[in-house]
Scaffold this active site. Structure first.
Site, PDB file in Angstrom:
ATOM      1  N   VAL A 102       0.990  -1.059   0.088  1.00 37.35           N
ATOM      2  CA  VAL A 102       0.104   0.013  -0.047  1.00 37.35           C
ATOM      3  C   VAL A 102       0.919   1.102  -0.016  1.00 37.35           C
ATOM      4  O   VAL A 102       1.887   1.483   0.890  1.00 37.35           O
ATOM      5  CB  VAL A 102      -0.764  -0.011   1.272  1.00 37.35           C
ATOM      6  CG1 VAL A 102      -1.761   1.325   1.281  1.00 37.35           C
ATOM      7  CG2 VAL A 102      -1.822  -1.071   1.289  1.00 37.35           C
ATOM      8  N   CYS A 103       0.744   2.048  -0.973  1.00 35.65           N
ATOM      9  CA  CYS A 103       1.342   3.485  -1.055  1.00 35.65           C
ATOM     10  C   CYS A 103       2.957   3.068  -1.022  1.00 35.65           C
ATOM     11  O   CYS A 103       3.491   2.243  -1.904  1.00 35.65           O
ATOM     12  CB  CYS A 103       0.925   4.188   0.154  1.00 35.65           C
ATOM     13  SG  CYS A 103       1.429   6.156   0.001  1.00 35.65           S
ATOM     14  N   VAL A 104       3.697   3.742  -0.203  1.00 39.25           N
ATOM     15  CA  VAL A 104       5.329   3.684  -0.309  1.00 39.25           C
ATOM     16  C   VAL A 104       5.570   2.162   0.431  1.00 39.25           C
ATOM     17  O   VAL A 104       6.684   2.132   0.555  1.00 39.25           O
ATOM     18  CB  VAL A 104       5.595   4.841   0.502  1.00 39.25           C
ATOM     19  CG1 VAL A 104       5.701   6.281  -0.213  1.00 39.25           C
ATOM     20  CG2 VAL A 104       5.470   5.023   1.847  1.00 39.25           C
ATOM     21  N   ALA A 155      -1.012   2.831  -5.214  1.00 44.24           N
ATOM     22  CA  ALA A 155      -0.957   4.068  -4.749  1.00 44.24           C
ATOM     23  C   ALA A 155      -1.180   4.468  -3.466  1.00 44.24           C
ATOM     24  O   ALA A 155      -0.607   3.989  -2.592  1.00 44.24           O
ATOM     25  CB  ALA A 155      -1.571   4.985  -5.964  1.00 44.24           C
TER      26      ALA A 155
END
Length: 322
Positions: A102-104, A155
């Site tokens: 998830v995300c970074v 993202a």
């Protein structure tokens, strides 16, 4: 039951952790049974993040029996994950476990080498850094999530929720995924991609550049007819010399810079007003609504109507109004 293990590392982003935890936990089969068992695991029993400390009952051994592993994002100040964590992820991948970030959290997967040669995404603001650190990863900054089969990346945190719903649909079908989406009060699918949330800045111009006055003039006259001849004349150059000088200083052509400026103006008007798309097309300087829609979709990744709805949280009230 399908076991989902969420790997909680120090400096975890709480929402990145909670979104998949709740999404899988709320999923129900038509007969009411829960198809997923969600567990949190960590390298050490105590995990620290901004504003809170969490006690996590299970260690990295939980990854060995997981069917799916979710790796949430971490704060910018986080150091690299330990070799124990990276080794555990590599072993899980070798065993065929589905792994998603998830995300970074994509940076953790990249550090483990799990994204080499694959398409991947992360939050748009960190995409360039992911590509710089890990050149073997094919970074796609304009999508909500990427599904490579065994390895998935998403993202921002909300896109992580989109990815989880996608995995549920892949596992159990659209009806179960649609029910999970209703429980989360989100659509099962969102139109467009991450590009619609990116601030499309103009190419940088060196301070003191002789183009600065011209670019200010363009910004003030986007609704009018701005031609290459007019721009060159205001700069006191021939069209050929002007085009060469412009590319040298901005890295793009005058026409591309102008179109990007018009799209940015349109984004601002869609975010902050309720005029019709046709009127906004004129205000941003596009010759026709059709040309506006085509250019907007190409740059932003979605339609003007969908863009407005995403930022207003409702259908466009000004549609059809002159």
């Amino acid at each position: 039951m399908h076991t989902v293990a969420i790997l909680v590392l120090d400096d975890v982003v709480p929402f990145d952790m909670a979104a998949p935890m709740q999404t899988f936990d709320w999923t129900r089969l038509p007969d009411g049974r829960s198809p997923y068992r969600v567990t949190l695991c960590a390298e050490s029993p105590e995990v620290r993040t901004e504003g809170l400390t969490m006690r996590i009952e299970r260690g990295l051994e939980a990854l060995e029996s997981a069917d799916t592993i979710i790796v949430p994002g971490r704060s910018e100040e986080s150091g690299p994950p330990s070799e124990r964590v990276l080794s555990a992820l590599r072993q899980a991948a070798a065993a065929g476990t589905r792994i998603a970030s998830v995300c970074v959290g994509a940076f953790v997967l990249a550090e483990a080498g799990l994204l080499d040669g694959l398409r991947a995404t992360t939050h748009w603001i960190a995409a360039a850094e992911l590509a710089r650190r890990h050149p073997r990863v094919d970074v796609r900054p304009d999508v909500l999530y990427v599904d490579n089969g065994q390895i998935l990346t998403s993202a921002g945190a909300a896109a992580g929720l989109d990815m989880c719903l996608h995995m549920i649909r892949r596992d159990l079908g659209s009806a179960v995924a649609a029910h999970a989406a209703r429980m989360c009060v989100v659509p099962l699918e969102r139109e467009g991609g991450q590009a619609q949330f990116i601030i499309h800045e103009h190419p940088p111009v060196p301070r003191g550049s002789d183009l600065e006055p011209l670019l200010e003039w363009i910004g003030d006259n986007l609704a009018g007819e701005v031609t290459l001849a007019a721009m060159a004349a205001r700069s006191g150059m021939s069209e050929r010399t002007f085009s060469r000088r412009f590319r040298e200083q901005t890295g793009t052509t005058p026409l591309q810079w102008l179109l990007r400026a018009r799209v940015r103006r349109a984004q601002y008007l869609l975010e902050n007003g309720d005029h019709s798309v046709e009127r906004i097309a004129r205000q941003a300087g596009f010759g026709s609504p059709t040309a506006f829609r085509e250019r907007f979709r190409r740059v932003v990744g979605t339609t003007p109507y969908a863009y407005r709805a995403a930022f207003h949280g409702r259908p466009p009230t000004g549609a059809g109004r002159p």
